[in-house]
Design a protein around this motif. Structure first.
Motif, PDB file in Angstrom:
ATOM      1  N   HIS A   1       0.831  -1.212   0.000  1.00  0.00           N
ATOM      2  CA  HIS A   1       0.000   0.000   0.000  1.00  0.00           C
ATOM      3  C   HIS A   1       0.866   1.263   0.000  1.00  0.00           C
ATOM      4  O   HIS A   1       0.506   2.268  -0.618  1.00  0.00           O
ATOM      5  N   ALA A   2       2.018   1.192   0.660  1.00  0.00           N
ATOM      6  CA  ALA A   2       2.934   2.335   0.639  1.00  0.00           C
ATOM      7  C   ALA A   2       3.494   2.549  -0.754  1.00  0.00           C
ATOM      8  O   ALA A   2       3.604   3.692  -1.230  1.00  0.00           O
ATOM      9  N   ILE A   3       3.862   1.473  -1.434  1.00  0.00           N
ATOM     10  CA  ILE A   3       4.361   1.571  -2.799  1.00  0.00           C
ATOM     11  C   ILE A   3       3.321   2.233  -3.691  1.00  0.00           C
ATOM     12  O   ILE A   3       3.641   3.051  -4.558  1.00  0.00           O
ATOM     13  N   CYS A   4       2.058   1.883  -3.462  1.00  0.00           N
ATOM     14  CA  CYS A   4       0.960   2.416  -4.286  1.00  0.00           C
ATOM     15  C   CYS A   4       0.445   3.764  -3.793  1.00  0.00           C
ATOM     16  O   CYS A   4      -0.547   4.272  -4.334  1.00  0.00           O
ATOM     17  N   ALA A   5       1.106   4.346  -2.780  1.00  0.00           N
ATOM     18  CA  ALA A   5       0.730   5.654  -2.225  1.00  0.00           C
ATOM     19  C   ALA A   5      -0.716   5.660  -1.734  1.00  0.00           C
ATOM     20  O   ALA A   5      -1.535   6.504  -2.100  1.00  0.00           O
ATOM     21  N   GLU A   6      -1.024   4.702  -0.848  1.00  0.00           N
ATOM     22  CA  GLU A   6      -2.353   4.583  -0.241  1.00  0.00           C
ATOM     23  C   GLU A   6      -2.216   4.695   1.274  1.00  0.00           C
ATOM     24  O   GLU A   6      -2.240   3.703   2.003  1.00  0.00           O
ATOM     25  N   PRO A   7      -2.037   5.916   1.790  1.00  0.00           N
ATOM     26  CA  PRO A   7      -1.656   6.108   3.200  1.00  0.00           C
ATOM     27  C   PRO A   7      -2.658   5.584   4.223  1.00  0.00           C
ATOM     28  O   PRO A   7      -2.255   5.093   5.275  1.00  0.00           O
TER      29      PRO A   7
ATOM     30  N   PRO B   1       4.773  -6.912 -23.879  1.00  0.00           N
ATOM     31  CA  PRO B   1       3.426  -7.468 -24.058  1.00  0.00           C
ATOM     32  C   PRO B   1       3.063  -8.578 -23.066  1.00  0.00           C
ATOM     33  O   PRO B   1       1.872  -8.854 -22.859  1.00  0.00           O
ATOM     34  N   SER B   2       4.065  -9.208 -22.454  1.00  0.00           N
ATOM     35  CA  SER B   2       3.781 -10.262 -21.476  1.00  0.00           C
ATOM     36  C   SER B   2       3.424  -9.686 -20.101  1.00  0.00           C
ATOM     37  O   SER B   2       3.030 -10.445 -19.198  1.00  0.00           O
ATOM     38  N   TYR B   3       3.546  -8.394 -19.956  1.00  0.00           N
ATOM     39  CA  TYR B   3       3.342  -7.717 -18.665  1.00  0.00           C
ATOM     40  C   TYR B   3       2.093  -6.857 -18.779  1.00  0.00           C
ATOM     41  O   TYR B   3       2.054  -5.907 -19.558  1.00  0.00           O
ATOM     42  N   ASP B   4       1.095  -7.178 -17.997  1.00  0.00           N
ATOM     43  CA  ASP B   4      -0.171  -6.449 -18.098  1.00  0.00           C
ATOM     44  C   ASP B   4       0.040  -4.958 -17.840  1.00  0.00           C
ATOM     45  O   ASP B   4       0.892  -4.561 -17.030  1.00  0.00           O
ATOM     46  N   ALA B   5      -0.742  -4.148 -18.522  1.00  0.00           N
ATOM     47  CA  ALA B   5      -0.604  -2.687 -18.389  1.00  0.00           C
ATOM     48  C   ALA B   5      -0.895  -2.199 -16.978  1.00  0.00           C
ATOM     49  O   ALA B   5      -0.538  -1.073 -16.625  1.00  0.00           O
ATOM     50  N   SER B   6      -1.537  -3.036 -16.158  1.00  0.00           N
ATOM     51  CA  SER B   6      -1.785  -2.668 -14.767  1.00  0.00           C
ATOM     52  C   SER B   6      -0.545  -2.825 -13.893  1.00  0.00           C
ATOM     53  O   SER B   6      -0.549  -2.404 -12.728  1.00  0.00           O
ATOM     54  N   GLY B   7       0.495  -3.436 -14.432  1.00  0.00           N
ATOM     55  CA  GLY B   7       1.719  -3.624 -13.658  1.00  0.00           C
ATOM     56  C   GLY B   7       2.371  -2.305 -13.296  1.00  0.00           C
ATOM     57  O   GLY B   7       2.405  -1.367 -14.099  1.00  0.00           O
ATOM     58  N   LEU B   8       2.917  -2.235 -12.093  1.00  0.00           N
ATOM     59  CA  LEU B   8       3.459  -0.977 -11.584  1.00  0.00           C
ATOM     60  C   LEU B   8       4.617  -0.437 -12.414  1.00  0.00           C
ATOM     61  O   LEU B   8       4.849   0.770 -12.465  1.00  0.00           O
ATOM     62  N   LEU B   9       5.361  -1.314 -13.075  1.00  0.00           N
ATOM     63  CA  LEU B   9       6.519  -0.864 -13.845  1.00  0.00           C
ATOM     64  C   LEU B   9       6.265  -0.846 -15.348  1.00  0.00           C
ATOM     65  O   LEU B   9       7.192  -0.587 -16.124  1.00  0.00           O
ATOM     66  N   HIS B  10       5.042  -1.099 -15.768  1.00  0.00           N
ATOM     67  CA  HIS B  10       4.749  -1.157 -17.200  1.00  0.00           C
ATOM     68  C   HIS B  10       5.125   0.155 -17.896  1.00  0.00           C
ATOM     69  O   HIS B  10       5.873   0.169 -18.882  1.00  0.00           O
ATOM     70  N   GLY B  11       4.624   1.264 -17.387  1.00  0.00           N
ATOM     71  CA  GLY B  11       4.916   2.563 -17.995  1.00  0.00           C
ATOM     72  C   GLY B  11       6.380   2.929 -17.902  1.00  0.00           C
ATOM     73  O   GLY B  11       6.946   3.510 -18.834  1.00  0.00           O
ATOM     74  N   HIS B  12       7.017   2.583 -16.781  1.00  0.00           N
ATOM     75  CA  HIS B  12       8.419   2.962 -16.594  1.00  0.00           C
ATOM     76  C   HIS B  12       9.346   2.165 -17.510  1.00  0.00           C
ATOM     77  O   HIS B  12      10.315   2.719 -18.053  1.00  0.00           O
TER      78      HIS B  12
END
Length: 439
Positions: free
Chosen positions: A61-67, A225-236
């Protein structure tokens, strides 16, 4: 016989199902793979008194910025572990509590002490490593060396084919200049676990630092393409491909990748990655002399102002400074510089004077006062390492200085800096710049 985590350490839960889900969830966390929170939540449902599962949830949750969720999960972990936790589990939860509460110094000390006693506790060791880890954001200038030393110290405790340890051992060597070893280690890590976004990320870094940008693009376009777009590092990870395209002068491809994967409206990354990736790529495109199409900066500004309205995280602060300068928001830029200056005077910026300096330099660069930009950046550019992040991310500061040197007619200094960079890392962009200066 007690249940064990994925690296053989005892865990306090009577539920075999909770233990299985915890092992799976932690490995998902360590590989930055989708499904982490759901899996760890299932572990806590299978055993509501499983302290380590609640602690791992707090970390995620901290990684996802959900305090709010962080506070709930870590409070539950602390309450449970105080009743029936082992010494390792109590230390584990206490260390994560420091980390998710933003107590960086205490977290760093606690994690190092914990790793000395229980080096195979991968979740705690992971806190120290990476571009956004406790070492990187400590403000120390030697954090690259510190990560390598830590990994080599504890290497005997890990199996030779531990995919997670290979990932971060390799990444650490890459960032510290041991690129060949780093690439070999991360390649092996990804072979062992292809569903490992941290491994793919580490390999992209190794290729970048090796000057193999085209290899990085080919690899990323094949793996992503093997990594879903919801993955935290997809955009990076896509950002790395855009960076390599831009380095060889292909702004069109870089912008296409940005539109599809990197811009805030489409990236599911952690806010710090989303903001810094967008700002740094658009800034580079503009600084290198390409056109940023109308309308691209405004959504980045709207996203970033909501998530980083206050100063305090140096890596975010410099990118917010770049953003304000690029969008002509002098009021926001000056407010941030003033706030950073006050923190610096109070001794509250671990990274030191480089933080407000980069923000001031960005304003002068945007004003096309390139000589002024050089005067500000030149004395502090070697301190940029203290900002944390990776070499690829921090290179934006050196790039800005280089462009300012060239545009202000300081060819000899630009040539010297380019020679140093080309010796460190081959680059078609730097080679072209060097040729332009020589001509």
């Amino acid at each position: 016989m007690s249940n064990l985590d994925s690296r053989g350490l005892p865990i306090t839960t009577k539920s075999d199902e909770a233990a299985r889900l915890y092992r799976q969830g932690v490995d998902l966390l360590l590989s930055a793979w989708p499904g982490t929170i759901e899996t760890l939540r299932q572990a806590t449902n299978a055993d509501p008194d499983f302290a380590l599962a609640h602690a791992a949830l707090a970390r995620m949750h901290a990684i996802c910025a959900e305090p709010v969720k962080v506070k709930t999960s870590i409070a539950r972990a602390r309450e449970i572990v105080a009743r029936n936790g082992t010494p390792r589990e109590k230390s584990h939860v206490a260390t994560i509590a420091f980390a998710v509460s933003g107590e960086g110094k205490n977290a760093l000390e606690s994690a190092l002490s914990h790793a000395d006693q229980w080096p195979r506790d991968a979740l705690i060791l992971s806190l120290l490593l990476g571009a956004f880890g406790l070492f990187a954001f400590s403000g120390m200038a030697e954090h690259d060396e510190a990560r390598v030393s830590l990994c080599e110290k504890h290497a005997p405790s890990f199996d030779a084919d531990d995919w997670w340890f290979l990932t971060y051992r390799g990444w650490s060597h890459t960032e510290n200049g041991g690129v060949t070893l780093g690439r070999d280690l991360t390649t092996r890590a990804l072979e062992l676990r292809p569903a490992n976004a941290n491994g793919a990320h580490a390999l992209a870094h190794a290729m970048f630092e090796e000057g193999a940008g085209k290899d990085a693009e080919t690899f990323i376009h094949g793996w992503l393409p093997s990594y879903d777009a919801s993955g935290l590092l997809h955009g990076h990870i896509a950002w790395h491909a855009a960076l390599s395209a831009l380095e060889r002068g292909d702004a069109k491809t870089a912008l296409a990748i940005y539109a599809k994967h990197v811009r805030p409206a489409v990236s599911c990354g952690v806010p710090l990655n989303v903001m810094t990736d967008a700002v740094s790529l658009l800034w580079r495109i503009q600084a290198y002399g390409h056109e940023v199409p109308a309308g691209l900066w405004e959504p980045v500004k709207a996203y970033s102002n909501t998530r980083f309205p206050k100063v305090g995280l140096s890596f975010a602060d410099i990118h917010m400074g770049l953003l304000s300068a690029a969008t002509g928001d002098r009021g926001a830029a000056n407010d941030r510089i003033e706030a950073l200056t006050k923190l610096l005077e109070a001794g509250s910026i671990a990274a030191g004077p480089v933080v407000p300096a980069v923000c001031r330099a960005a304003l002068t660069f945007a004003d096309e006062d390139y000589a002024g930009c050089v005067r500000i950046l030149e004395p502090v550019v070697k301190e940029a390492v203290r900002l944390g992040g990776s070499g690829a991310q921090r290179e934006i500061i050196e790039d800005t200085l280089l462009v300012a040197l060239m545009r202000s007619g300081q060819a000899e200094k630009a040539r010297g800096l380019l020679d140093t960079r080309l010796h460190r890392r081959p680059s078609s962009r730097d080679t072209n710049w060097r040729s332009q200066i020589a001509a």
